[in-house]
Scaffold this motif. Structure first.
Motif, mmCIF file in Angstrom:
data_model
loop_
_atom_site.group_PDB
_atom_site.id
_atom_site.type_symbol
_atom_site.label_atom_id
_atom_site.label_comp_id
_atom_site.label_asym_id
_atom_site.label_seq_id
_atom_site.Cartn_x
_atom_site.Cartn_y
_atom_site.Cartn_z
ATOM 1 N N TYR A 174 19.977 12.656 108.615
ATOM 2 C CA TYR A 174 20.491 13.651 109.558
ATOM 3 C C TYR A 174 20.782 13.084 110.945
ATOM 4 C CZ TYR A 174 18.832 16.843 105.974
ATOM 5 O OH TYR A 174 18.636 17.490 104.783
ATOM 6 N N LEU A 175 20.607 11.771 111.130
ATOM 7 C CA LEU A 175 20.672 11.198 112.473
ATOM 8 C C LEU A 175 22.041 10.618 112.792
ATOM 9 C CD1 LEU A 175 17.212 9.391 112.651
ATOM 10 C CD2 LEU A 175 17.789 11.807 113.032
ATOM 11 N N ASP A 176 22.432 10.735 114.076
ATOM 12 C CA ASP A 176 23.655 10.085 114.536
ATOM 13 C C ASP A 176 23.348 8.685 115.030
ATOM 14 O OD1 ASP A 176 22.507 10.348 117.073
ATOM 15 O OD2 ASP A 176 23.749 12.063 117.629
ATOM 16 N N GLU A 177 24.327 8.026 115.606
ATOM 17 C CA GLU A 177 24.139 6.637 116.049
ATOM 18 C C GLU A 177 23.127 6.507 117.174
ATOM 19 O OE1 GLU A 177 27.692 8.473 118.133
ATOM 20 O OE2 GLU A 177 26.898 8.355 116.083
ATOM 21 N N ASN A 178 22.806 7.621 117.824
ATOM 22 C CA ASN A 178 21.809 7.606 118.901
ATOM 23 C C ASN A 178 20.421 8.018 118.431
ATOM 24 O OD1 ASN A 178 23.744 6.908 120.958
ATOM 25 N ND2 ASN A 178 24.480 9.037 120.876
ATOM 26 N N ASN A 207 17.373 26.192 102.731
ATOM 27 C CA ASN A 207 17.611 25.087 103.668
ATOM 28 C C ASN A 207 16.287 24.391 103.985
ATOM 29 O OD1 ASN A 207 16.661 27.298 105.192
ATOM 30 N ND2 ASN A 207 17.790 26.693 107.024
ATOM 31 N N GLU A 208 15.546 24.098 102.909
ATOM 32 C CA GLU A 208 14.186 23.563 103.032
ATOM 33 C C GLU A 208 14.127 22.123 103.529
ATOM 34 O OE1 GLU A 208 11.500 25.015 102.942
ATOM 35 O OE2 GLU A 208 11.706 26.826 101.789
ATOM 36 N N MET A 209 15.233 21.379 103.475
ATOM 37 C CA MET A 209 15.169 19.995 103.950
ATOM 38 C C MET A 209 14.775 19.937 105.418
ATOM 39 S SD MET A 209 15.778 17.930 101.412
ATOM 40 C CE MET A 209 16.346 16.382 102.139
ATOM 41 N N GLY A 210 14.959 21.049 106.126
ATOM 42 C CA GLY A 210 14.539 21.117 107.514
ATOM 43 C C GLY A 210 13.041 21.073 107.708
ATOM 44 N N ASP A 211 12.269 21.214 106.618
ATOM 45 C CA ASP A 211 10.821 21.111 106.717
ATOM 46 C C ASP A 211 10.329 19.669 106.669
ATOM 47 O OD1 ASP A 211 10.241 23.723 107.158
ATOM 48 O OD2 ASP A 211 9.496 24.165 105.160
ATOM 49 N N PHE A 212 11.221 18.713 106.389
ATOM 50 C CA PHE A 212 10.882 17.305 106.560
ATOM 51 C C PHE A 212 11.003 16.933 108.031
ATOM 52 C CE2 PHE A 212 12.285 16.742 102.010
ATOM 53 C CZ PHE A 212 11.086 16.219 101.535
ATOM 54 N N ASN A 213 10.501 15.734 108.369
ATOM 55 C CA ASN A 213 10.620 15.222 109.730
ATOM 56 C C ASN A 213 11.885 14.364 109.816
ATOM 57 O OD1 ASN A 213 8.042 16.303 110.042
ATOM 58 N ND2 ASN A 213 7.102 14.403 109.341
ATOM 59 N N PRO A 214 12.923 14.822 110.479
ATOM 60 C CA PRO A 214 14.198 14.111 110.434
ATOM 61 C C PRO A 214 14.273 12.859 111.304
ATOM 62 C CG PRO A 214 14.402 16.059 111.794
ATOM 63 C CD PRO A 214 13.034 16.107 111.189
ATOM 64 N N ILE A 215 13.413 12.766 112.338
ATOM 65 C CA ILE A 215 13.453 11.603 113.232
ATOM 66 C C ILE A 215 12.125 10.860 113.160
ATOM 67 C CG2 ILE A 215 13.871 10.762 115.569
ATOM 68 C CD1 ILE A 215 15.293 13.350 116.187
ATOM 69 N N PRO A 216 12.047 9.768 112.429
ATOM 70 C CA PRO A 216 10.801 9.000 112.383
ATOM 71 C C PRO A 216 10.439 8.466 113.769
ATOM 72 C CG PRO A 216 12.309 8.316 110.645
ATOM 73 C CD PRO A 216 13.091 9.177 111.590
ATOM 74 N N LYS A 248 19.607 10.868 117.031
ATOM 75 C CA LYS A 248 19.361 12.298 117.187
ATOM 76 C C LYS A 248 19.985 13.058 116.020
ATOM 77 C CE LYS A 248 19.107 12.151 122.230
ATOM 78 N NZ LYS A 248 19.629 12.712 123.510
ATOM 79 N N VAL A 249 19.434 14.243 115.736
ATOM 80 C CA VAL A 249 19.934 15.046 114.624
ATOM 81 C C VAL A 249 21.350 15.520 114.927
ATOM 82 C CG1 VAL A 249 19.607 17.155 113.282
ATOM 83 C CG2 VAL A 249 17.633 15.785 113.940
ATOM 84 N N LYS A 250 22.250 15.344 113.953
ATOM 85 C CA LYS A 250 23.650 15.730 114.124
ATOM 86 C C LYS A 250 23.834 17.218 113.851
ATOM 87 C CE LYS A 250 24.835 12.674 111.059
ATOM 88 N NZ LYS A 250 25.610 11.817 110.120
ATOM 89 N N ASN A 289 22.377 19.961 114.015
ATOM 90 C CA ASN A 289 21.381 20.761 113.290
ATOM 91 C C ASN A 289 21.603 20.725 111.774
ATOM 92 O OD1 ASN A 289 19.037 22.370 113.481
ATOM 93 N ND2 ASN A 289 20.215 24.254 113.283
ATOM 94 N N THR A 290 22.101 19.599 111.274
ATOM 95 C CA THR A 290 22.448 19.494 109.853
ATOM 96 C C THR A 290 21.242 19.539 108.928
ATOM 97 O OG1 THR A 290 22.525 17.075 110.171
ATOM 98 C CG2 THR A 290 24.632 18.268 110.139
ATOM 99 N N ASN A 291 20.043 19.340 109.460
ATOM 100 C CA ASN A 291 18.852 19.477 108.609
ATOM 101 C C ASN A 291 18.491 20.940 108.369
ATOM 102 O OD1 ASN A 291 18.133 19.615 111.381
ATOM 103 N ND2 ASN A 291 15.982 19.225 110.874
ATOM 104 N N HIS A 292 19.123 21.850 109.105
ATOM 105 C CA HIS A 292 18.900 23.284 108.916
ATOM 106 C C HIS A 292 20.154 24.040 108.497
ATOM 107 C CE1 HIS A 292 14.795 23.325 110.392
ATOM 108 N NE2 HIS A 292 15.158 22.653 111.451
ATOM 109 N N GLU A 293 21.321 23.499 108.811
ATOM 110 C CA GLU A 293 22.568 24.219 108.544
ATOM 111 C C GLU A 293 23.478 23.392 107.643
ATOM 112 O OE1 GLU A 293 24.403 25.323 112.199
ATOM 113 O OE2 GLU A 293 22.637 26.392 112.956
ATOM 114 N N GLY A 294 24.181 24.069 106.738
ATOM 115 C CA GLY A 294 25.085 23.381 105.833
ATOM 116 C C GLY A 294 24.382 22.943 104.562
#
Length: 573
Positions: free
Chosen positions: A112-116, A417-426, A118-120, A122-127
């Motif tokens: 879900y992360l962009d080149e910086n 949209n359960e993938m949002g329950d993971f931690n997207p940014i280690p 950060k989450v792009k 809100n793709t871990n919750h939407e789409g």
């Protein structure tokens, strides 16, 4: 309910209306010597009680109720999500079923992360990238194969009838319909199901018919789990994914399996606590908090006194810190210290770190590898006890209200949209919110950590309490407080559920009070101890059943915080 000479269902509601009643009051429990079903929709409770009246057991009734909720409670009831079931038989059998969603095979830790970093968007919750592989149908099927009594096909009949003939929509659904009307192009397949052909919304009381969902449920009725994970339904789901940017494939569906697991067990005073093991964090956290509170005379403190709220908060603070550090999917984290976290010795050490009348402080610096994220409040819970004393506590969810908001084209059901329950940014934590650490990072086929806390309480070998709630992270604390209200404050199940609640989750270091029911003086004293407080309108929607250990009489209650909730009882002529 016509043409049923042998048995009938009585549905309780505060206003003593028909089966189309809205919410049960919850202030007065229903009572029965036979079975009771408590859920977030009266039509679903009625469906489960119908199965009990026809000779089904608690597992059968929970399945029928769950499928009915998939029709009548699209915000949370589902076949496109997942959850957990605790079963306790009248013979003392104790087991659990884990049908939490899984990350797809193509998922990656940084997907879900962009080149910086950060989450792009809100793709871990939407789409559709936010969708985990659904587990509900596999879990219900597995539980039925092991402990069910009724014919599987009969358990789908109430849901099929509700999907085909429809049910009246209610005011609680209007916000979703109104939002959908404004975004019909973005959610075209959803609009086909939940809006009229002319694009207008269904008004309160109008009948919603779900033809595609009927066809999907019919395939599940005929073929069990294979009717969802293979064949036409699977094809519709994977085609929808491929056309709209999702990554769930046929292989993901075929490989999905629910797990039967040994429950997490503990004791509180002279009661046994049976909870769900990881990837649910609820069983561990509830037992850890109860172990801490066992060292205090909660009855003497008094319900919702400043002292009781203080020690409850401190127990919450410590359990949620441990949740953040240690818990995740046990298949990916084999060395979680579960025995330590649920031990009396560990609780004693934690209790010794609590100072009466002085609040502790939560320190985010202890967790530099965590990320803050949101876990939705939109889930639903079912509690069932049958006439023989078998009990089921089941919580399942889509994650946010109406999940991803996407309906599978031609299949009629909403995806999670359960993938949002993971931690997207280690590798990130701050002090403002919810926590995730290494045990809950994304990996293929991994189940995301959950707060769902289906719980059964027993005494002297007999079930006395079946309880659970929706509410995201607040679920754990809602269940805790209903248990305390029942055991320490001797409230009946309805009052135990209706009582006002608090929530503290370590970070942010704030206690949230329901905005009604607490004395201003109590809150003032509590703040003087050093606690920061805020308010929220409501917390959770608990569904519970209490069994009197001496008489065997059952008492059921649905939380009045639930718009359509009700407890339905089985009566045999």
């Amino acid at each position: 309910m016509k043409n049923r000479p042998i048995s009938k269902i009585f549905l309780f509601s505060f206003l003593l209306q028909s089966v189309l009643a809205t919410a049960q009051s919850g202030r007065i429990p229903v009572s029965s010597e036979n079975g009771i079903v408590s859920s977030s929709h009266h039509l679903a409770s009625n469906a489960g009680a119908k199965i009990l009246a026809e000779g089904g057991n608690a597992v059968d009734a929970s399945i029928a109720t769950a499928f009915a909720l998939a029709v009548t409670l699209p915000s949370a009831g589902n076949i496109g999500g997942g959850g957990f079931m605790i079963y306790r038989g009248s013979d003392g059998t104790e087991t659990s079923f884990n049908f939490r969603e899984k990350a797809p095979l193509a998922a990656t830790e940084t997907m879900y992360l962009d080149e910086n970093g950060k989450v792009k968007n809100n793709t871990n919750h939407e789409g559709l990238l936010a969708v985990g592989v659904p587990g509900t149908v596999a879990g219900l099927w597995k539980a039925h194969q092991k402990y069910g009594k009724s014919d599987w096909k009969d358990l789908l009949k109430p849901a099929l009838k509700l999907a085909k003939k429809g049910f009246p929509v209610n005011e609680d659904m209007q916000w979703f319909f109104e939002g959908l009307k404004e975004h019909q192009e973005e959610y075209a397949s959803t609009a086909k199901v939940f809006l009229k052909k002319n694009g207008e919304i269904y008004k309160n009381g109008e009948i919603l018919i779900q033809k595609d969902l009927f066809k999907t449920l019919k395939r599940i009725q005929k073929k069990g789990a294979e009717g969802f994970y293979k064949g036409k339904t699977a094809e519709l789901l994977t085609d929808f994914m491929a056309k709209n940017g999702g990554i769930i494939t046929d292989e993901d569906l075929v490989k999905y399996e629910a797990e039967e697991m040994q429950p997490i067990k503990g004791t509180y005073r002279d009661y046994e606590i049976i909870g769900m093991p990881p990837p649910s964090s609820g069983g561990v956290a509830v037992i850890e908090m109860l172990n801490i509170l066992e060292g205090y005379n909660m009855t003497e403190f008094g319900q919702n006194s400043a002292n009781s709220l203080h020690v409850i908060t401190e127990a919450m603070r410590r359990a949620f810190a441990d949740r953040a550090m240690f818990l995740g999917d046990s298949n990916f984290n084999p060395n979680m210290p579960l025995s330590k976290l649920t031990s009396k010795n560990y609780a004693e050490k934690l209790r010794n770190s609590i100072q009466m009348e002085i609040a502790s402080k939560s320190d985010s610096a202890n967790f530099n590898k965590a990320h803050l994220k949101h876990e939705s409040k939109e889930t639903t819970h079912i509690s069932v006890v049958d006439k023989d004393g078998n009990a089921v506590s089941m919580t399942y969810t889509l994650e946010q209200s109406y999940g991803s908001k996407h309906v599978v084209e031609g299949a009629g059901f909403l995806l999670n949209n359960e993938m949002g329950d993971f931690n997207p940014i280690p590798g990130y934590t701050n002090a403002k919110g919810l926590i995730g650490t290494d045990p809950n990072l994304i990996a293929p086929e991994k189940r995301m950590l959950s707060s769902m806390s289906p719980t059964i309480v027993a005494k002297n070998g007999k079930t006395v309490l079946v309880i659970g709630s929706p509410g995201g992270r607040t679920i754990i604390n809602t269940v805790l407080q209903v248990i305390l209200n029942t055991i320490d404050y001797n409230l009946d199940i309805a009052k135990a559920i209706e009582s006002p609640r608090i929530h503290h989750q370590w970070l942010p270091d704030t206690t949230y009070f329901e905005e009604w029911g607490f004395s201003p003086d109590t809150k003032r004293i509590y703040e003087e101890m050093g606690h920061e407080i805020d308010s929220r309108s409501t917390q959770g929607r608990a569904m519970g059943i209490y069994i009197d250990p001496e008489t065997g009489m059952r008492y059921g209650a649905a939380d009045s915080r639930s718009y359509n909730g009700a407890a339905a009882i089985e009566i045999q002529d």
